[in-house]
Write a protein that holds these residues in place. Structure first.
Motif, short mmCIF file in Angstrom:
data_model
loop_
_atom_site.label_atom_id
_atom_site.label_comp_id
_atom_site.label_asym_id
_atom_site.label_seq_id
_atom_site.Cartn_x
_atom_site.Cartn_y
_atom_site.Cartn_z
N LYS A 8 0.83 -1.20 0.00
CA LYS A 8 0.00 0.00 0.00
C LYS A 8 0.87 1.25 0.00
O LYS A 8 0.58 2.21 -0.73
CB LYS A 8 -0.93 0.01 1.22
N ASN A 9 1.90 1.26 0.80
CA ASN A 9 2.79 2.42 0.86
C ASN A 9 3.52 2.62 -0.48
O ASN A 9 3.70 3.74 -0.94
CB ASN A 9 3.81 2.27 1.99
N ALA A 13 3.11 5.89 -2.81
CA ALA A 13 4.30 6.67 -3.18
C ALA A 13 4.44 6.80 -4.70
O ALA A 13 4.79 7.86 -5.22
CB ALA A 13 5.56 6.03 -2.59
N ALA A 14 4.14 5.73 -5.43
CA ALA A 14 4.23 5.76 -6.89
C ALA A 14 3.21 6.72 -7.48
O ALA A 14 3.53 7.51 -8.38
CB ALA A 14 4.04 4.36 -7.46
N LEU A 15 1.97 6.67 -6.99
CA LEU A 15 0.94 7.57 -7.50
C LEU A 15 1.25 9.03 -7.17
O LEU A 15 1.03 9.93 -7.99
CB LEU A 15 -0.43 7.18 -6.94
N ALA A 21 5.23 14.66 -10.82
CA ALA A 21 5.98 14.76 -12.07
C ALA A 21 5.14 15.40 -13.17
O ALA A 21 5.63 16.24 -13.93
CB ALA A 21 6.48 13.38 -12.50
N LEU A 22 3.89 15.02 -13.26
CA LEU A 22 3.02 15.59 -14.29
C LEU A 22 2.71 17.06 -14.03
O LEU A 22 2.62 17.85 -14.96
CB LEU A 22 1.72 14.78 -14.40
#
Length: 159
Positions: A8-9, A13-15, A21-22
């Motif tokens: 979950k972490n 973190a990826a999202l 970044a976007l």
């Protein structure tokens, strides 16, 4: 089924990283930054805007062929016989080079007596073109084989 907190972490973190970044790449200044690009003269990028006259091409062809023959005759043992052979091949090279001659190259060769690198490249290409063995085109011919003579037999008299 139990989902681990590590997964979950990692997903969170990826999202979050993708969202940041976007949004950062989407931000830009309202003012356009235009960089003035100074065009420099590239000697290899020559334009064909300035035409070379036929007289200059003709003079280049004969001068280059004469220089070529002189250069080849330096190492020749039988100069009389080799002169005819070399003049034919050197004229082929000069004619091939003349087809794509620029005004700048003609001026360098004829007036300043220099051989620019572009002429050396064209010379190598022309030598390759002129020294290739060209197959003789004899056309399509059908050769008829001679037919064997027929022996006269008993039945050939009747038919």
């Amino acid at each position: 089924m139990k989902t681990h907190t590590f997964t979950k972490n990692l997903l969170l973190a990826a999202l979050t990283g993708i969202a940041i970044a976007l949004s950062v790449t989407g931000c830009s200044d309202d003012k356009e930054k235009t960089a003035t690009v100074k065009t420099s003269h590239n000697p290899f990028d020559h334009s064909h805007d300035v035409p070379v006259t036929d007289v200059e091409k003709h003079k280049f062809e004969h001068d280059f062929a004469a220089q070529c023959v002189d250069r080849e005759l330096k190492n020749s043992v039988n100069k009389d016989e080799d002169k005819d052979r070399f003049s034919k091949s050197c004229m082929c090279v000069a004619t091939y080079m003349m087809k794509d001659l620029t005004a700048q190259e003609a001026e360098k060769f004829l007036k300043e007596h220099e051989n620019p690198r572009s002429l050396q490249i064209k010379y190598d290409s022309a030598v390759f073109h002129c020294t290739q063995e060209k197959p003789l085109d004899k056309g399509f011919k059908i050769y008829e084989t001679p037919k064997p003579k027929e022996k006269e037999g008993f039945f050939s008299k009747f038919f």
